[in-house]
Scaffold this active site. Structure first.
Site, PDB file in Angstrom:
ATOM      1  N   ASN A  12       1.283  -4.976   4.787  1.00  0.00           N
ATOM      2  CA  ASN A  12       1.817  -3.920   3.919  1.00  0.00           C
ATOM      3  C   ASN A  12       1.677  -2.565   4.475  1.00  0.00           C
ATOM      4  O   ASN A  12       0.463  -1.967   4.320  1.00  0.00           O
ATOM      5  CB  ASN A  12       1.170  -4.123   2.466  1.00  0.00           C
ATOM      6  N   ARG A  96       5.789  -6.645   3.446  1.00  0.00           N
ATOM      7  CA  ARG A  96       6.404  -6.288   2.247  1.00  0.00           C
ATOM      8  C   ARG A  96       7.226  -4.999   2.517  1.00  0.00           C
ATOM      9  O   ARG A  96       6.815  -4.029   3.373  1.00  0.00           O
ATOM     10  CB  ARG A  96       5.244  -5.428   1.464  1.00  0.00           C
ATOM     11  N   HIS A 185       8.364  -2.417  -7.202  1.00  0.00           N
ATOM     12  CA  HIS A 185       7.410  -3.559  -7.708  1.00  0.00           C
ATOM     13  C   HIS A 185       7.929  -4.827  -8.057  1.00  0.00           C
ATOM     14  O   HIS A 185       7.456  -5.410  -8.758  1.00  0.00           O
ATOM     15  CB  HIS A 185       6.677  -2.984  -8.945  1.00  0.00           C
ATOM     16  N   ARG A 246       2.810  10.669 -10.537  1.00  0.00           N
ATOM     17  CA  ARG A 246       4.396  11.139 -10.656  1.00  0.00           C
ATOM     18  C   ARG A 246       4.612  11.350 -12.064  1.00  0.00           C
ATOM     19  O   ARG A 246       4.148  10.674 -12.953  1.00  0.00           O
ATOM     20  CB  ARG A 246       5.091   9.786 -10.138  1.00  0.00           C
ATOM     21  N   GLU A 389       0.445  -9.636  -5.548  1.00  0.00           N
ATOM     22  CA  GLU A 389       1.515  -9.371  -4.590  1.00  0.00           C
ATOM     23  C   GLU A 389       1.288 -10.279  -3.107  1.00  0.00           C
ATOM     24  O   GLU A 389       2.582 -10.656  -2.590  1.00  0.00           O
ATOM     25  CB  GLU A 389       1.678  -7.837  -4.229  1.00  0.00           C
TER      26      GLU A 389
END
Ligand code: ADP
Length: 403
Positions: A12, A96, A185, A246, A389
């Site tokens: 990742n 990823r 996601h 965010r 993940e």
């Protein structure tokens, strides 16, 4: 004679970090996990844990100039435990990749055309896709003979209907610039919605689930019978829920106002909304643990930040309830979703009319296993379902290369 290789290295690659895990798909065992941080800075940090040998975590601090140097350092660490990248037991490397646009609806074996397409998507994922490409190129350099697979964060959301995916702006302009809602996601939403069905003893095709992935980045999705029908992130991961740094949803005119009246540049507004908003913008902290500690100490700013966070979350639960019509389960996942009982409690508080409730004792239980936190009598199951993940990327990668 060597049996078929069963190990998968999951990479990742972020803008200044590389997270990795080596898994053996014969039994799903994690052989090594690690992280390289602050790549390109004065002191980079590598933390490596060789789970296969039961060895202790090894941490080193030294300058690591770029992703290639980072991956070489990772390869050296793995080799030290006899898990080197040259091992014949390694079946593939799974990457990823954040943005796969509309083209990549499935995990994909990486070819030159695939890299070119990921490159073409850089304008809509300027922070993420370049780092992903560097990770792919470096891994190809280290093991040119090995299959490399891209697993896209956007893929699970490609089933969204146009009514959910299109912004209500001029169609020609939108299409010319590939402006639409892609969602992110996806690997987590796919994994968690499946695991939730499993927890209910049902097939994913039989259940409707609202997944709330609440990490530092946060997103919600509405999943009908195993297929995503709506999600809260959009063209970029900025839209939707209140996140660690965010803003999530705002009136787009805020940007025009800041540009016209506050003299802010595009980059400044970008940084404001992506890095200095959300929880950190509201109260100066983005870690939910710290926010809860401040609330317990009577801090009003932290309390307001928490309320704004929960209010938005509740709005999305209501919206996706309406989108799905019938909801079988709501699943909380990622750092906040898995650990912050007060967030889960507050998010469904007052929603008994919708069949939603949380049992205080069950909600207080901590653990790594998927679990129900709703009372047995509740019409809709509320669950905590830890995401994984890396396992999902490894599973999809292995399924592709061993087929
Ligand atoms: P990401 O992968 O997006 O970086 P994670 O899913 O690891 O994020 O979530 C990180 C966030 O989870 C932290 O910023 C913090 O707010 C929250 N978190 C982690 N542990 C706890 C905890 N025990 N209680 C409350 N919040 C937690």
């Amino acid at each position: 004679m060597t049996a078929n290789p069963t190990r998968v290295l999951v990479l990742n690659s972020g803008s200044s970090s590389v997270k990795y895990q080596l898994l053996d798909m014969a039994d799903g065992a994690r052989l090594a996990v690690g992280l390289v941080e602050r790549i390109g800075e004065e002191t980079s940090r590598l933390a490596h844990t060789p789970l296969a040998t039961g060895g202790a975590k090894r941490e080193t601090e030294a300058p690591i100039a770029d992703h290639e140097a980072a991956l070489r350092a990772v390869a050296r660490e793995l080799a030290e435990d006899g898990l080197g990248l040259d091992s014949p037991e390694l079946a593939a490397i799974g990457h990823r990749v954040v943005h796969g646009g509309l083209k990549f609806t499935e995990p994909t074996v990486i070819t030159e055309e695939v890299v070119a397409e990921i490159e073409r998507l850089v304008p809509v994922a300027p922070l993420h896709n370049p780092a992903n490409i560097t990770g792919i190129r470096t891994a190809q350099g280290l093991r040119p003979d090995l299959p490399q697979v891209a697993v896209f964060d956007t893929a699970f959301h490609t089933t969204m209907p146009e009514s959910a995916a299109r912004y209500a702006i001029d169609v020609e302009t939108a299409d010319a610039h590939r402006i639409r809602r892609y969602g992110f996601h996806g690997t987590s939403h796919a994994y968690v919605s499946r695991e939730t069905a499993k927890l209910l003893g049902k097939d994913p095709s039989e259940v409707n689930v609202i997944v709330l992935h609440l990490g530092n980045g946060a997103s919600a999705s509405a999943v009908r019978g195993g297929r995503c029908v709506d999600t809260s992130m959009g063209l970029t991961p900025l839209e939707g829920l209140v996140m660690g740094t965010r803003s999530g949803d705002i009136d787009p005119a805020v940007i025009l106002h800041l540009s016209r009246n506050a003299g802010m540049s595009t980059d400044e507004i970008d940084s404001l909304l992506n890095k200095k908003s959300g929880l950190i913008g509201l109260c100066g902290d983005n870690d939910m643990r710290e926010i809860r500690r401040r609330i317990d100490a009577g801090d009003e700013r932290a309390a307001l930040a928490f309320d704004i966070y929960v209010h938005r979350l509740k709005k999305y639960i209501g919206a996706y309830y309406a989108v799905l019509g019938k909801v079988d389960a709501i699943a909380f996942t990622a750092g906040v979703g898995e650990n912050a009982a007060p967030v889960r409690e507050a998010a469904v508080a007052g929603l008994a009319e919708l069949g939603l409730a949380v049992d205080a004792d069950l909600n207080a239980v901590r653990g790594d296993e998927p679990r129900l936190i709703s009372p047995a009598s509740a019409r809709v199951a509320v669950a905590v379902v830890p995401t994984d993940e890396e396992l999902e990327i490894a599973t999809q990668t292995y399924a592709l290369v061993s087929a």
